[in-house]
Every structure is written in structure tokens, then in C-alpha cells.
Design a protein around this motif. Sequence first.
Motif, short mmCIF file in Angstrom:
data_model
loop_
_atom_site.label_atom_id
_atom_site.label_comp_id
_atom_site.label_asym_id
_atom_site.label_seq_id
_atom_site.Cartn_x
_atom_site.Cartn_y
_atom_site.Cartn_z
N LEU A 134 102.53 -10.85 123.98
CA LEU A 134 103.64 -10.00 123.57
C LEU A 134 104.82 -10.81 123.04
O LEU A 134 105.44 -10.45 122.04
CB LEU A 134 104.00 -9.15 124.78
N HIS A 372 101.72 -2.54 125.05
CA HIS A 372 100.88 -3.74 124.86
C HIS A 372 99.80 -3.92 125.90
O HIS A 372 99.21 -5.00 125.97
CB HIS A 372 101.75 -5.00 124.88
N ASN A 479 98.13 -5.37 115.31
CA ASN A 479 98.88 -6.62 115.31
C ASN A 479 98.53 -7.52 114.13
O ASN A 479 97.47 -7.37 113.50
CB ASN A 479 98.58 -7.42 116.58
N TYR A 568 90.03 -10.21 133.37
CA TYR A 568 89.52 -9.33 132.31
C TYR A 568 89.18 -10.10 131.03
O TYR A 568 88.39 -9.67 130.22
CB TYR A 568 90.47 -8.16 132.04
N GLU A 667 91.41 -5.53 126.60
CA GLU A 667 92.35 -6.33 125.79
C GLU A 667 92.98 -5.40 124.76
O GLU A 667 92.28 -4.85 123.90
CB GLU A 667 91.59 -7.45 125.08
N ALA A 668 94.30 -5.25 124.82
CA ALA A 668 94.94 -4.31 123.90
C ALA A 668 94.61 -4.66 122.45
O ALA A 668 94.17 -3.81 121.67
CB ALA A 668 96.44 -4.29 124.13
N SER A 669 94.84 -5.90 122.09
CA SER A 669 94.52 -6.32 120.72
C SER A 669 93.96 -7.73 120.72
O SER A 669 92.84 -7.97 120.27
CB SER A 669 95.78 -6.27 119.84
N GLY A 670 94.76 -8.66 121.25
CA GLY A 670 94.46 -10.06 121.04
C GLY A 670 95.09 -10.47 119.73
O GLY A 670 95.19 -9.66 118.78
C1 6GP Z 1 99.45 -8.56 125.21
C2 6GP Z 1 98.04 -7.99 125.20
O1 6GP Z 1 97.37 -8.35 126.38
C3 6GP Z 1 97.30 -8.54 123.99
O2 6GP Z 1 96.03 -7.95 123.91
C4 6GP Z 1 98.08 -8.26 122.72
O3 6GP Z 1 97.48 -8.89 121.64
C5 6GP Z 1 99.50 -8.78 122.86
O4 6GP Z 1 100.12 -8.20 124.01
C6 6GP Z 1 100.37 -8.43 121.67
O5 6GP Z 1 100.33 -7.07 121.42
N1 6GP Z 1 100.22 -8.01 126.32
C7 6GP Z 1 101.16 -8.75 126.92
O6 6GP Z 1 101.38 -9.91 126.62
C8 6GP Z 1 101.93 -8.07 127.96
O7 6GP Z 1 102.73 -8.67 128.63
C9 6GP Z 1 102.58 -6.05 128.98
O8 6GP Z 1 101.76 -6.75 128.09
#
Ligand code: 6GP
Length: 835
Positions: A134, A372, A479, A568, A667-670
Motif C-alpha cells: 500500500l 487494499h 494497480n 497467505y 492477495e488484493a492485487s500484488g
Molecule cells: C496491499 C495488498 O496486500 C496488495 O495485494 C496490494 O497490491 C497492495 O496493497 C497495493 O494495493 N495491502 C497492504 O499493503 C495493506 O496494508 C491494508 O492493506
Amino acid sequence: MLKQISKEHDSIVDDERTSNTVAALKQGILDNLFYVLGKRVEVSTDMDHFMALAYTVRDRILARWLTTREDYAKNNVRTVYYLSAEFLMGPYLASNILNLGIDDVIRQAAGELDLDLNHLIGQESEPGLGNGGLGRLAACYLDSLATLGVPAMGYGIRYEFGMFHQAIRDGWQVELTDYWLRYGNPWEIRRPQACVEVGFGGHTQSWADSFGEYKVLWTPDEVVKGVPFDTPIVGYRSGVANTLRLWRSEANESFYFDRFNSGDYEGAVGAKIFAENISKVLYPNDEEIRGKELRLQQQYFFTSCSLQDMIRRHETTGHSLENFHEQCAVQLNDTHPSIGVAELMRLLVDIHGFGWDKAWDITSHTFNYTNHTLLPEALERWSLPMFQSLLPRHLEIIYEINSRFLSLVRTKFPNDEARVARMSIIDEHGERYVRMAYLACVGSGHINGVAKLHTELLKSDVLRDFYELWPEKFINVTNGVTPRRWLAVANPEQSELMTSKIGHDWIGDLDQLSKLERYAEDSAFRSEWQGVQRAVKVRLAQYIAAKTGISVDPSSMFDAQVKRIHEYKRQHLNVLYILTQYYRQKKDPTLEISPRTFLFGGKAAPGYFMAKLIIKLITSVAEVINSDPEVNQHLKVVFLPDYNVTFGQLVYPAADLSEQISTAGKEASGTGNMKFAMNGALTIGTLDGANIEIRDAVGHENFFLFGLTAAEVVARKAAGYHPHQIYESNGALREVIDGIASGRFSRGDGSLFRPLVDGLLNSDPYLLFADYQTYVDCQDRVCKTYRDQEAWSKMSIYNAARMGQFSSDRSIRDYCKDIWNITRFEIGAGLPASK
Ligand code: 6GP
């Protein structure tokens, strides 16, 4: 007024002192060394040289920085405010040099002073003001906003201590304090005139004024001062420099002296400590975070500072607060700044005298919320008593927002009290909590996920009730990452080769990379591509040798998994495969396998025991494999300590294979997946996060896919998942698990990895066993393909050539179009407005 001594000039065009001639740059470095750092050449150190150079570069930024600000003010533009508790910026020097377009002259100036530019770039200690995804995304977005000339400002916290440094001792992670400001920070400017005050605690009083209007006065117990530190964010050849404004908390003098003078020394000192603690340290995103009052203090501190600052800026440019939302688009980077919804209401109603409805109209048209994470444990909630004692007025405001909101829910869904309870901003089950994600949803015009699958899962699962109420609020913005830092700066070798074929426009317009496609079939180009890859790997191998003492073979496949350590993300699934190969090799030393170097990097949250044990597992397996002459010709395992942005810049370009193996739906995006693929690595991955879109873009035939889908994961769990049965029926898996359990990789200590092994055998919440066999089979396909280097390079080129859409420039265009309603980019000098 101070008399201007230089002639009127277009202030983007530099004057003689800050011109970009080699002579002026050399003089700048020497002057800064003497006048700013107070050092003579003869006694100056590498750090002094870095500092002098950084100031010399900053001198070249200042004119455009101030001009950008004036232009925005003159043009009366709508501004994006990106609120984020984390900005993981990485080192600035190389990226600023690139974006200013002064690489050649700087290199020459440094050379003529007998300084090695690359060496100086290596001196910079990065501001680690973020945990991972994030925070790094926020940094990529700032780069793109400035590049596209979008009027924007980042707001966050200037933590005195950033993300901890990771050392590995006896195979375990050890956390060390990050003193990133030790030598000073040449990029920032402190702006004490723009400081603001923020209150905490205390009580409220309400009364009806002479017009019968309901009024509230909040009298806080503590008032702290927020002091802004500004850093310019230079756009890539756009002539624009936006601002990152980070707040530092300091004691409020009058508060302090009042107590001091009345003899309350302890109170005075306590107030000072309270104030200074707030911006002291970045929290690692830990399981333990929830109860931490200081964390809520941090969130309210920077959000309040930022909103007060926005209002001041808005009013000083002659606007009425009534149209605040027309001029200001505020993006909430996850829920960390979501207290802003209540704070803006407070500022409008209590301080600026707006009625509730008008204030709500402004507020709900100002904010937008990016989620995120899908992990339920990461959704922030604050216990009510704590919230009440720290922010009593905000709690009242939240009650009012909630009561109006729940009436709306009741109107839309009559006789559905279960739904009302589910959607309430106040969680009433057991101990009461404030649900910050819900506050963000209610107060925002748009809610977005960060990859297509993620947004769909928000709609169907995590925020389903909100989607049913407000489907129009939900959109997806996948992203992206900045090609400036992650290709042009990180991989000069590949960049040069690409530029020699297709020109350099790709740096500002990544879709141009598609022009490389035709070279995939060109064997001469492929051999150049291979040569570049080899050179980059040699660079990393040297670094690994210097850092860890381990020698790795640059002609082996570099297989990398770098990211936060989390169950995860399944670094331990990777280990299961490594051990499978190990046993195969031990049984049959004549087995032909393509040599591989497994590279791991990443930090574990200090309170996350399982993640730390996974690190210990990796380092233990590495110890056994790397010292076993029967296998170490073919297999090497390296855990690279203290993974950060600087280090990422070395790893992404050098990888052949990118491990993106999270349990589908987690994984939201990576974004590492994007950085690797852009640099020509092939991905082995699940259908999770942005992997799905990457695979569609690069071609299914150029991606190694395995594993259950998100829907299959859910179905499998619902049907009753029994990892033990898989263990029983899969001999290779059993051998690996038994090996770990026996102490074979822990110097005979059979208890060390017991928690990990038992967790897998008994519950395996991330389904490693379910995906084990397809992962191993897929890895075998990887090995086979790698043996055919021509085929591999072809796939690698297709990967790089087809990653255009994963530039953060595309993401920012999406945000502008779909969320911020910004269609004109008149300030940016060079780039097309939209595509
Ligand atoms: C992260 C996610 O885990 C990741 O999948 C994504 O690519 C990234 O955010 C940017 O969107 N989430 C975090 O770092 C976090 O602290 C609360 O989420």
C-alpha cells in the motif's frame, strides 16, 4: 518586500547558478559541499558527496516546484489529495535525475570531479515510511500524478523511525531501529509557518445558541502541533513538481508553558512526550495493531492536519468552503485516514458553522476510499471506550452519521434488522467497536478495489451489503507501478536495449513497449536480450556475495519471491517444492535438473510468530542445501536480509522466474508481480489478484499457471477440507513434511517447526496441500521450458512487451476519469491528456 535581484525569468528555465551545464553542476556540487555541509574537499566523505549532489539536484527542482504551485493557484484547478499513513518512496536521487532529464550531464559533472555517480546513488538511505504494497503504491502514484501533470498533493506522517531494518541472526529475523534521518534529509523543507494544531481527549459541551441552533464545543485535554515537511515530487520530463507533505508532531508551546509556569512540571513534560511520540515510529502491520491507541492518534493527527491545511489552501485561493468538494478530491488510502470523514464534518459544522446537511453534502462528495485487503483481520476497528476517550466529539459525529445512515438502510430494506446490524458503523456484537471501513464507505463517493478479482470479491463478500445499497459507488482500478523507477532506473541495461530499438518514449508511455513484440521472433535480438539478462544477474550475484557470503551462479535460473512474509503469500509452499527437488536429487544424483537459485526476501511483522518461523524455515533449508555438495551444484537457497525498495531495484531486473503463489482470493492485487514481468521475468502463479490480468495481457502461453481458483478455494473449504488425507496419499509431500518434522533441517531439533507442520496437517487454512501437486507439476514445466533458452527468451520478451497497461500512469488516468472527475491536464508540459 525583498527586492528581486535576478532579472524576471521564466522560472522553469533555470538561471545561471542552477543551469544544467556540466560546469554549473560541478560548481553546484562544490558550493553545496562547502556552504551547506561545511566541508572541504580534502576531508569530505562519500556521504558528504552524496549530500552535496542531492542538494545540487534539489536546486534544479526548486524553480519548477514553486512555478507548479503558482500555476495551479492561477488556473484554479481541482486538486487531488492523496491521504496515506504510508509512503514508501525509495531513494530519490536516481529517480529525480531521470525525471529531470539530466542523467548525462550529472554523470559527466560527477566524473570530472572524480566521483562515481552510481556509487553516490548507493549512499542514499531510503525513507522506509511504509510497510509494503500500500505504501509503495502511494509512491508510484505520486510519480505518475506529477508525470501526467495532475494537480496533486500527498499527505502523510513524517515518521522519525521508519520500517525496521531486518537482520538475520542464527536464521531468525531480528528487528533493528531505522534511523533514516541520521545524516539529515536533503530533499525536504520544513515549513513552520504552515503548522496547525490538533486536539486529543477532553470533553464536549452542547447548547442552543440565540437562534436556537445546536452548538458543540470540544475542549481537548491535549493539543499538539503538526509541522509540515515538504518534499518535491518531480514528474518525468513534465516540467511539474508536486508536493509530498508529511507532518511531524511537536509540543504546542503555549500548552507546554502554561503547565510549566503553573508548576505542573510533570504535566508539561508529559505533554511534550505525548506530542512527540505521535510521529515517532511507523507501525509494522501487525496482528497486534488493533488495540494500539497511539496508532489511532497517528491516524487522527495526520488526517486532521491535512484537512485543516486543505481548507486553509482552499480559502486563501479565494474560494468559499461551500464548494470545497468541487476543488478538492480526497483519496483515502485504505481506512487509515478514514477518521477524516468525521473530522471534515467537525471542521465544517463546529468550526465553520455549516448546517449538518450541507456539511454532509460537501463531505460525502469529497472523499473516495480505496480498499487494499481482503483479509478480515486487517479491517480496522477501534474499541469504543478507547475511541471515546481519545476523540469524544468525533464519536458523537459518528453516532449521528450512523443513525442517519441506518435510517436510509431501513428505508431501502424494510424489515431487515439483521442487515441494519450488519451494516452499522458501530459493531454491537460483544465488545463495541467503530468499524472504520464502514465509515469510509458511508462517507465516500466511490469505493474501489485494486484488481478486477479483488473488486468483485469486495462486492460479493467483504462489502456486499454496501454494494447492494450503492452499486454505483463501486468501481475497479487495477494497480500499476511506475516504469521510471522500476524499469528505467532499476534496469538500465534492459532499458538501453529497448530504447535502441523503439526509442525512449516508452518511459512516459508504457504502451509503446508493444513495439518490442516483433523482436521476440528475432534471434539476434533474443541473444542481446539474453546478454542483458546475464549482465543484470551478475550484478545481483556480486551483491549477494558481498551481503551474505553466498556465491550463486548467474547461469542458474534466478527464481525470486520477494514480498512481506505472510502465510497467505505462501513462501512455505515454495519451500515444499525446494525440498521436493532436494529429495529427488538426493535419491538420484545423476538427475538432470536445470540449476536454480531460489531467492527470498521480505520482512515479517515483529509480532507474527508464524511468519518469523517461515523465515527460520527458509534459512534452515538454505543451510542444509547450500552446504551439501551432492545438491548445491544444482540448488541454492538465499534469504536476502532487509528487503526494501533499494534492494527490490536489484532483484526485479535479475529474476528469471517470479513467484506469485498466494492462495486465490487472498492477495488484493500484488504489484511485485508487475515489476517482475515488466523486467522480463516469467510468472509462476495462481489466479489471484492482478495475476489474472497479467496473464491475460502477456498471453496464457507465457505464464505458468497452477492452483485452485478463488471460487474453488471457497468450495473446497465448504465441503470440508482435510489436509491430512492429502498428506497420507501423496508420497513426495509426506517425505518433505516428515523431513521437516524430523529435525533434518533444524540440526536435529524435531520441535522447532512443529507449529508449522501441525498447522498444515491439521487445518492448513491457506491450502498449501491442496495446491502442492499442481504447483510441483507446474514447476517441472518451468524447468523443462528453461532448458530451451530460445523459447524462454521469447516468452520473456512477450512478457515485457505486453505490460504497458500495468504502468501506474494508466491507473492514475483511470482514477482521474472514473473517480476524481479530472479531465484536463493543462499544467503538465509534455504528455497527452488521455488515451
Ligand atoms: C496491499 C495488498 O496486500 C496488495 O495485494 C496490494 O497490491 C497492495 O496493497 C497495493 O494495493 N495491502 C497492504 O499493503 C495493506 O496494508 C491494508 O492493506
